[in-house]
Design an enzyme around this catalytic site. Structure first.
Site, PDB file in Angstrom:
ATOM      1  N   CYS A   9       0.837  -1.204   0.000  1.00 23.77           N
ATOM      2  CA  CYS A   9       0.000   0.000   0.000  1.00 23.77           C
ATOM      3  C   CYS A   9       0.875   1.259   0.000  1.00 23.77           C
ATOM      4  CB  CYS A   9      -0.919   0.001   1.222  1.00 23.77           C
ATOM      5  SG  CYS A   9      -1.854   1.536   1.388  1.00 23.77           S
ATOM      6  N   CYS A  12       0.357   3.512   3.105  1.00 24.02           N
ATOM      7  CA  CYS A  12       1.030   2.971   4.304  1.00 24.02           C
ATOM      8  C   CYS A  12       2.515   3.301   4.256  1.00 24.02           C
ATOM      9  CB  CYS A  12       0.823   1.462   4.406  1.00 24.02           C
ATOM     10  SG  CYS A  12      -0.810   0.970   4.998  1.00 24.02           S
ATOM     11  N   ASP A  35      -1.534  16.349  -2.876  1.00 23.43           N
ATOM     12  CA  ASP A  35      -1.737  15.378  -3.943  1.00 23.43           C
ATOM     13  C   ASP A  35      -0.678  15.619  -5.024  1.00 23.43           C
ATOM     14  OD1 ASP A  35      -4.428  13.551  -4.934  1.00 23.43           O
ATOM     15  OD2 ASP A  35      -2.917  14.093  -6.441  1.00 23.43           O
ATOM     16  N   HIS A  51      -4.566   1.348   8.298  1.00 23.69           N
ATOM     17  CA  HIS A  51      -4.982   0.971   6.940  1.00 23.69           C
ATOM     18  C   HIS A  51      -6.391   0.383   6.929  1.00 23.69           C
ATOM     19  CE1 HIS A  51      -4.528  -0.545   2.767  1.00 23.69           C
ATOM     20  NE2 HIS A  51      -5.406  -1.430   3.219  1.00 23.69           N
ATOM     21  N   GLY A  98     -13.694   6.145  -9.173  1.00 24.56           N
ATOM     22  CA  GLY A  98     -12.376   6.726  -9.385  1.00 24.56           C
ATOM     23  C   GLY A  98     -11.372   6.432  -8.291  1.00 24.56           C
ATOM     24  N   HIS A 105      -8.921   7.726   2.206  1.00 25.66           N
ATOM     25  CA  HIS A 105      -8.358   9.078   2.164  1.00 25.66           C
ATOM     26  C   HIS A 105      -9.433  10.079   1.789  1.00 25.66           C
ATOM     27  CE1 HIS A 105      -7.816   7.204  -1.813  1.00 25.66           C
ATOM     28  NE2 HIS A 105      -8.056   8.393  -2.331  1.00 25.66           N
TER      29      HIS A 105
HETATM   30  P1  AMP Z   1      -8.212   8.214  -5.476  1.00 24.14           P
HETATM   31  O1  AMP Z   1      -8.250   8.287  -6.983  1.00 24.14           O
HETATM   32  O2  AMP Z   1      -9.412   8.794  -4.815  1.00 24.14           O
HETATM   33  O3  AMP Z   1      -7.873   6.811  -4.997  1.00 24.14           O
HETATM   34  O4  AMP Z   1      -7.043   9.180  -5.036  1.00 24.14           O
HETATM   35  C1  AMP Z   1      -5.703   8.835  -5.043  1.00 24.14           C
HETATM   36  C2  AMP Z   1      -4.939  10.127  -5.179  1.00 24.14           C
HETATM   37  O5  AMP Z   1      -3.607   9.881  -4.781  1.00 24.14           O
HETATM   38  C3  AMP Z   1      -4.873  10.693  -6.607  1.00 24.14           C
HETATM   39  O6  AMP Z   1      -5.461  11.992  -6.621  1.00 24.14           O
HETATM   40  C4  AMP Z   1      -3.378  10.721  -6.905  1.00 24.14           C
HETATM   41  O7  AMP Z   1      -2.988  11.848  -7.657  1.00 24.14           O
HETATM   42  C5  AMP Z   1      -2.769  10.713  -5.526  1.00 24.14           C
HETATM   43  N1  AMP Z   1      -1.430  10.156  -5.427  1.00 24.14           N
HETATM   44  C6  AMP Z   1      -0.949   9.020  -5.997  1.00 24.14           C
HETATM   45  N2  AMP Z   1       0.326   8.812  -5.644  1.00 24.14           N
HETATM   46  C7  AMP Z   1       0.672   9.833  -4.820  1.00 24.14           C
HETATM   47  C8  AMP Z   1       1.862  10.191  -4.121  1.00 24.14           C
HETATM   48  N3  AMP Z   1       2.984   9.453  -4.185  1.00 24.14           N
HETATM   49  N4  AMP Z   1       1.868  11.329  -3.382  1.00 24.14           N
HETATM   50  C9  AMP Z   1       0.759  12.103  -3.316  1.00 24.14           C
HETATM   51  N5  AMP Z   1      -0.404  11.816  -3.937  1.00 24.14           N
HETATM   52  C10 AMP Z   1      -0.441  10.701  -4.686  1.00 24.14           C
HETATM   53 ZN    ZN Z   2      -2.463   1.452   3.555  1.00 21.99          ZN
END
Ligand code: AMP
Ligand code: ZN
Length: 118
Positions: A9, A12, A35, A51, A98, A105
């Site tokens: 994850c 995590c 983000d 988690h 999505g 989160h």
């Molecule tokens: P979701 O699509 O609701 O699962 O949101 C996941 C979010 O995590 C997306 O908006 C991604 O841009 C963001 N994301 C993915 N990897 C990272 C990372 N390493 N650091 C910060 N945000 C991330």
């Molecule tokens: Zn996790």
């Protein structure tokens, strides 16, 4: 075990400090970071340190921590000064909505005219 860190994850790993992130606030139970692909001038993710796959599982197992996530999102909105213009807190749940990372989160979005979906 429920709530335990998952080896595969990404979030995590951010909690553990194994993957870098632009952390803006941390509490005993939550971490908030920018983000990586922002969809608004303010786009912060607030996650529980424990988690759970999504908001429902978190709220069922750890309602106090789910409350911490919400409180942090609201306090960050004030810190980012988007509370006066309006902001949105989103929990994508399930691939059809999505969700791509299956560690609960909240997205805090603000600082621009947010498209009205609901
Ligand atoms: P979701 O699509 O609701 O699962 O949101 C996941 C979010 O995590 C997306 O908006 C991604 O841009 C963001 N994301 C993915 N990897 C990272 C990372 N390493 N650091 C910060 N945000 C991330
Ligand atoms: Zn996790």
């Amino acid at each position: 075990m429920a709530g335990e860190p998952q080896a595969d994850c990404l979030f995590c790993k951010i909690v553990a400090g194994e993957v870098p992130a632009t952390i803006v606030r941390e509490t005993e139970t939550t971490v908030a970071f920018r983000d990586i692909n922002p969809q608004a001038p303010t786009h912060i993710l607030v996650i529980p340190k424990v988690h759970y796959a999504n908001a429902r599982e978190l709220a069922t197992a750890e309602p106090a921590i789910a409350g911490d996530v919400l409180r942090e999102a609201g306090e960050l909105a004030a810190e980012e000064k988007v509370d006066t213009t309006g902001y949105r807190i989103v929990f994508n749940t399930g691939p059809g909505a999505g969700q791509t990372i299956f560690h609960a989160h909240a997205h805090l979005l603000g600082g621009c005219d947010l498209q009205r979906l609901v």
